[in-house]
Design an enzyme around this catalytic site. Structure first.
Site, short mmCIF file in Angstrom:
data_model
loop_
_atom_site.label_atom_id
_atom_site.label_comp_id
_atom_site.label_asym_id
_atom_site.label_seq_id
_atom_site.Cartn_x
_atom_site.Cartn_y
_atom_site.Cartn_z
N ARG A 9 16.11 -61.29 -40.10
CA ARG A 9 17.25 -60.67 -40.80
C ARG A 9 18.49 -61.11 -40.05
NH1 ARG A 9 18.08 -54.61 -43.05
NH2 ARG A 9 16.75 -55.61 -44.64
N HIS B 174 18.17 -61.52 -50.52
CA HIS B 174 17.21 -60.52 -50.01
C HIS B 174 15.92 -60.65 -50.84
CE1 HIS B 174 15.68 -57.24 -47.88
NE2 HIS B 174 16.43 -56.24 -48.33
N GLN C 272 12.99 -57.95 -51.04
CA GLN C 272 13.34 -56.75 -51.81
C GLN C 272 13.12 -57.00 -53.31
OE1 GLN C 272 14.62 -53.62 -50.53
NE2 GLN C 272 13.93 -53.09 -52.57
N ASP D 39 23.73 -51.38 -55.66
CA ASP D 39 23.57 -51.49 -54.20
C ASP D 39 24.85 -50.95 -53.58
OD1 ASP D 39 22.68 -52.24 -51.67
OD2 ASP D 39 22.95 -54.39 -51.98
N CYS E 224 17.95 -50.69 -53.72
CA CYS E 224 17.14 -51.17 -52.58
C CYS E 224 17.17 -50.20 -51.41
CB CYS E 224 17.60 -52.56 -52.16
SG CYS E 224 19.28 -52.62 -51.52
N ARG F 258 7.65 -52.45 -50.84
CA ARG F 258 7.97 -53.49 -49.84
C ARG F 258 6.73 -53.77 -49.00
NH1 ARG F 258 13.25 -54.12 -48.08
NH2 ARG F 258 12.37 -55.84 -46.86
N1 NVA Z 1 23.40 -55.49 -49.66
C1 NVA Z 1 22.92 -54.66 -48.59
C2 NVA Z 1 21.44 -54.47 -48.66
C3 NVA Z 1 20.85 -53.61 -47.60
C4 NVA Z 1 19.37 -53.54 -47.67
C5 NVA Z 1 23.33 -55.27 -47.25
O1 NVA Z 1 23.26 -56.50 -47.12
O2 NVA Z 1 23.74 -54.53 -46.36
N1 CP Z 2 16.26 -52.24 -48.49
C1 CP Z 2 16.20 -52.63 -47.21
O1 CP Z 2 16.05 -53.81 -46.89
O2 CP Z 2 16.32 -51.61 -46.31
P1 CP Z 2 16.54 -51.71 -44.73
O3 CP Z 2 17.93 -52.21 -44.51
O4 CP Z 2 16.35 -50.31 -44.25
O5 CP Z 2 15.53 -52.66 -44.16
#
Ligand code: NVA
Ligand code: CP
Length: 304
Positions: free
Chosen positions: A102, A129, A132, A218, A258, A286
């Site tokens: 990540r 992502h 997800q 989101d 998500c 997930r």
């Molecule tokens: N769009 C959000 C998703 C978090 C799971 C982010 O990138 O923070």
């Molecule tokens: N939806 C998702 O990826 O959640 P986290 O940021 O908690 O991993």
């Protein structure tokens, strides 16, 4: 060797296999039946941003498959002290069987993958992502059957989730109705669509929801964009999925997010905690789809 860096790394047949496999793995998990297909395999998880679901689902998933995990963050590894990503990739991938990352730019993930001896999975980047969206489509299929020919309404930021929905629609033959505030539009070149007709843009979020089979949103401010929070709160005020938007959708429409969610911002409490919301199934799934994904990346398609 295959990586899963964006949704378009899969073809439709591979997606179908993963959904079928995830269903089997889920069924066995619910019946407390062992499914130890990755005994002695190790997953390295690298987090340069915060996580709850991704961390727990990958870590628990790998243990449930009989393997083990190593958890690294920027703060507690040399990644935070400017060791080149290429060097980190060469070293880490000599010691483990699989890597999940990540991070911020997709290009950083791609540089890691280009120097890795083992498959690399995108656990979220600024651009995509994909894990997800695998879980989201699996959840849709569980509740409503095939997503082919359906309409997904995306209400909110033109972000990593939106880009990944577009790639999935392009691949699996459904449509995305996108409504974002101006200045936060999707950049179509990021998704790299082969069928640009798989998405349509609407100024008014209510119009995007009209007759949709699934409404999804989101956070207004994704990780890494926190400095824009106050400006975004003003720009996004009308992009809150509420009961009016859900009523514009089909009566059997589902709601997905998500997570983590901000009730009263991108979604009202009535919607996310209401009868059309499947967010808890979505989060749980997930675990199941990523177990299928890890197994497939390491072992290929399985028949037992
Ligand atoms: N769009 C959000 C998703 C978090 C799971 C982010 O990138 O923070
Ligand atoms: N939806 C998702 O990826 O959640 P986290 O940021 O908690 O991993």
């Amino acid at each position: 060797m295959r990586h899963f860096l964006q949704f378009s790394d899969l073809n439709a047949a591979e997606c179908a296999y993963l959904f079928e496999r995830a269903a089997l793995i889920k069924k066995k998990f619910k019946a407390y039946e062992k499914h130890h297909s990755l005994v002695d395999r190790t997953l390295a998880m690298i987090f340069e941003k915060a996580s709850t679901r991704t961390r727990v689902s990958f870590e628990a998933g790998m243990y449930q498959l009989g393997g083990s995990v190593v958890h690294l963050t920027t703060g507690d590894s040399q990644l935070g002290r400017a060791e080149p990503i290429e060097d980190s990739a060469k070293v880490i991938s000599r010691m483990v069987d699989l890597v999940m990352i990540r991070t911020y730019e997709q290009s950083k993930l791609e540089r890691f993958a280009a120097n890795s001896r083992v498959p690399v999975i995108n656990g979220l980047t600024n651009e995509f992502h994909p894990c997800q969206i695998l879980a989201d489509i699996f959840t849709y299929i569980e509740h409503r059957g095939s997503i082919r020919g359906k309409t997904v309404a995306w209400v909110g930021d033109g972000n990593n989730m939106a880009n990944t929905w577009l790639q999935a629609a392009d691949l699996l033959g459904f449509k995305v109705h996108v409504s974002t505030p101006s200045g936060y539009e999707i950049d179509q070149s990021v998704a790299g669509l082969r069928r640009p007709e798989s998405y349509q843009v609407f100024k008014n979020p209510l119009d995007a929801c009209h007759q949709a089979d699934l409404v999804t949103t989101d956070v207004w401010t994704s990780m890494g964009f926190e400095a824009e929070n106050e400006v975004r709160k003003k720009a996004f005020a009308r992009w809150c999925v509420d009961t009016e938007m859900m009523s514009a959708a089909r009566p059997d429409a589902l709601f997905m997010h998500c997570l983590p969610a901000h009730r009263g911002e991108e979604v009202s409490a009535e919607v996310i905690d209401g009868g059309q919301s499947v967010v808890w199934d979505e989060a749980e799934n997930r675990l199941h789809v990523q177990k299928a994904l890890m197994e497939w990346l390491l072992l290929g398609q399985q028949t037992t």
